[in-house]
Design a protein around this motif. Structure first.
Motif, PDB file in Angstrom:
ATOM      1  N   UNK A  40      -4.895  11.587   0.353  1.00 59.26           N
ATOM      2  CA  UNK A  40      -5.744  12.677   1.702  1.00 59.26           C
ATOM      3  C   UNK A  40      -4.884  11.915   3.029  1.00 59.26           C
ATOM      4  N   UNK A  41      -4.702  11.726   3.272  1.00 64.06           N
ATOM      5  CA  UNK A  41      -3.666  10.273   3.671  1.00 64.06           C
ATOM      6  C   UNK A  41      -2.615  10.410   4.015  1.00 64.06           C
ATOM      7  N   UNK A  42      -1.414  10.307   2.601  1.00 66.15           N
ATOM      8  CA  UNK A  42       0.050  10.688   2.326  1.00 66.15           C
ATOM      9  C   UNK A  42      -0.190  12.505   2.849  1.00 66.15           C
ATOM     10  N   UNK A  43      -0.778  13.272   2.074  1.00 64.90           N
ATOM     11  CA  UNK A  43      -1.180  14.519   2.336  1.00 64.90           C
ATOM     12  C   UNK A  43      -1.325  15.547   3.698  1.00 64.90           C
ATOM     13  N   UNK A  44      -2.371  14.842   4.521  1.00 65.34           N
ATOM     14  CA  UNK A  44      -2.338  14.922   5.900  1.00 65.34           C
ATOM     15  C   UNK A  44      -1.638  14.304   7.095  1.00 65.34           C
ATOM     16  N   UNK A  45      -0.137  13.956   7.076  1.00 70.66           N
ATOM     17  CA  UNK A  45       0.892  13.405   7.483  1.00 70.66           C
ATOM     18  C   UNK A  45       0.598  12.799   8.672  1.00 70.66           C
ATOM     19  N   UNK A  46      -0.558  11.597   8.400  1.00 75.25           N
ATOM     20  CA  UNK A  46      -1.364  11.089   9.534  1.00 75.25           C
ATOM     21  C   UNK A  46      -0.216   9.812   9.959  1.00 75.25           C
ATOM     22  N   UNK A  47      -0.422   9.157  11.455  1.00 76.26           N
ATOM     23  CA  UNK A  47       0.472   8.471  11.259  1.00 76.26           C
ATOM     24  C   UNK A  47       1.312   7.014  10.204  1.00 76.26           C
ATOM     25  N   UNK A  48       1.849   6.477  10.469  1.00 71.20           N
ATOM     26  CA  UNK A  48       2.369   5.300   8.758  1.00 71.20           C
ATOM     27  C   UNK A  48       0.929   4.389   8.955  1.00 71.20           C
ATOM     28  N   UNK A  49       1.467   3.314   9.613  1.00 64.23           N
ATOM     29  CA  UNK A  49       0.283   2.810  10.283  1.00 64.23           C
ATOM     30  C   UNK A  49      -1.145   2.720   9.751  1.00 64.23           C
ATOM     31  N   UNK A  50      -1.818   4.355  10.431  1.00 60.82           N
ATOM     32  CA  UNK A  50      -3.303   4.625  10.071  1.00 60.82           C
ATOM     33  C   UNK A  50      -2.991   4.526   8.236  1.00 60.82           C
ATOM     34  N   UNK A  51      -1.697   5.437   7.489  1.00 62.08           N
ATOM     35  CA  UNK A  51      -2.027   5.938   6.348  1.00 62.08           C
ATOM     36  C   UNK A  51      -1.904   4.302   5.392  1.00 62.08           C
ATOM     37  N   UNK A  52      -1.102   3.494   6.105  1.00 58.43           N
ATOM     38  CA  UNK A  52      -1.302   1.784   5.156  1.00 58.43           C
ATOM     39  C   UNK A  52      -2.343   1.499   5.542  1.00 58.43           C
ATOM     40  N   UNK A  53      -3.232   1.619   6.390  1.00 62.63           N
ATOM     41  CA  UNK A  53      -4.466   1.116   6.339  1.00 62.63           C
ATOM     42  C   UNK A  53      -5.528   1.662   5.442  1.00 62.63           C
ATOM     43  N   UNK A  54      -5.660   2.917   5.744  1.00 67.28           N
ATOM     44  CA  UNK A  54      -6.446   3.739   4.153  1.00 67.28           C
ATOM     45  C   UNK A  54      -5.746   2.934   2.876  1.00 67.28           C
ATOM     46  N   UNK A  55      -4.324   2.823   2.721  1.00 65.21           N
ATOM     47  CA  UNK A  55      -3.794   2.261   1.094  1.00 65.21           C
ATOM     48  C   UNK A  55      -4.609   1.197   1.505  1.00 65.21           C
ATOM     49  N   UNK A  56      -4.282   0.382   2.309  1.00 68.72           N
ATOM     50  CA  UNK A  56      -5.136  -1.019   1.891  1.00 68.72           C
ATOM     51  C   UNK A  56      -6.368  -1.590   1.662  1.00 68.72           C
TER      52      UNK A  56
END
Length: 360
Positions: free
Chosen positions: A305-321
């Motif tokens: 979802x973080x990648x599909x929704x195109x949220x800011x890179x650092x926010x998506x990175x936090x979700x991935x971590x």
């Protein structure tokens, strides 16, 4: 012998020997691979030697399982550690100053082969040293040691190699294996000796055939659990080890430093899962372990979802971590649960061979 305490004398000695041996192996192998990269300047040579050094893990694990069921396990541990110490120090004396990449490659392959022969004895010894009540926690402790070695070994290896170079690293590695072997001399692991009937190769084939028959005919449920563990490891390797650098560096456009923290989250998740295993898995049934597999799968959704929704890179990175850390914790809980089930359901004379499937 078994104790009512988790950290009994012999279990503590075995874990301490594991810490020294696994860290020595991980640090030295990473330093050797960096030496190849510095000497050749070739990323292909660097990756090739790393890949070739992984092959003995697959080939030698079954042999290690047979040895674990035929030879007193503490003898396997200290014997292999003494041999490794002599091998590493011999390399330092005769080959390190010449800087031959071939010698480094041979040493890395031998280190991987020795580790593959060593680990089934450790896995098969856990039920002999830990009581039924503490068996999940004991498996979790051993898994934590392996995860910590995988996490910190390359970090320490890279730092020390940059500070002191290869030759002092070889001396430190040899000293680690020697110290581990000395500690293991004082181990007492219950063992029932079995006579070796016929030529060694025929006995090896017969032992492997007996283990195969046990898994396919007598306990097909164990085989399904082994298959699930193998598929989980394969899936996570393909998705996280191969896909994670692509997600962080290409999809999100972040730096190598960000990727290194994501790699650290993988090992930290395994450590968290190992820490929780003694509490979460106490009295747990293997039939409930599907929840951990489901948790691993569901934790992939926030990443998608973080990648599909195109949220800011650092926010998506936090979700991935967070997703990677929690997903690996769930995967470790399932692996420890499966390991405990296999140990409880397998007869002592087959435990080493069945454990080798998990170790490999």
């Amino acid at each position: 012998m078994r104790s009512d305490r988790l950290f009994s004398r012999d279990f503590t000695l075995m874990v301490a020997g594991q810490i020294i041996s696994l860290f020595g192996n991980a640090i030295l192998r990473f330093a050797l691979s960096l030496y190849v990269l510095d000497t050749t300047g070739s990323a292909a040579a660097f990756g090739g030697i790393l890949a070739v050094s992984m092959v003995p893990t697959i080939l030698c694990s079954p042999l290690g399982g047979v040895l674990a069921d035929r030879v007193p396990r503490q003898r396997i541990m200290w014997g292999l550690d003494f041999f490794t110490a002599a091998l590493v120090l011999g390399y330092g004396l005769f080959f390190a100053s010449r800087g031959t990449v071939l010698a480094v490659g041979v040493l890395m392959v031998l280190l991987a082969a020795i580790q593959a022969l060593y680990q089934p004895s450790v896995q098969a010894s856990i039920p002999a040293l830990a009581s039924e009540e503490h068996l999940p926690a004991a498996n979790g402790v051993v898994a934590q040691v392996q995860a910590l070695a995988n996490l910190l070994g390359p970090i320490l290896g890279g730092m020390l190699y940059g500070w002191v170079g290869l030759l002092p690293m070889v001396a430190v590695g040899g000293a680690c294996f020697f110290c581990s072997a000395v500690m293991e001399l004082f181990l007492r692991i219950p063992f029932q000796r079995r006579t070796l009937a016929g030529p060694p190769l025929a006995a090896l084939w017969r032992d492997l055939r007996d283990a195969g028959r046990f898994l396919t005919q007598e306990q097909p449920g164990l085989l399904r659990v082994l298959a699930l563990v193998a598929l989980l490891n394969l899936f996570l390797s393909a998705l996280l080890v191969v896909g994670l650098p692509y997600l962080v560096k290409i999809s999100l456009g972040l730096s190598s430093l960000h990727y290194s923290f994501a790699e650290a989250a993988l090992s930290l998740g395994s450590i968290v899962g190992g820490l929780l295993s003694g509490l979460v898995l106490r009295g747990a049934d293997i039939r409930r372990a599907w929840r951990f597999l489901l948790g691993t799968s569901l934790l992939l959704l926030p990443m998608a979802l973080a990648l599909a929704l195109g949220i800011p890179s650092l926010a998506a990175y936090g979700v991935i971590l967070v997703s990677v850390l929690l997903g690996m914790a769930c995967a470790m809980l399932f692996t420890v649960s499966a390991q405990t089930y296999l140990q409880r359901a397998t007869p002592p004379h087959l435990l080493g061979k069945v454990a080798s499937f998990v170790a490999g």
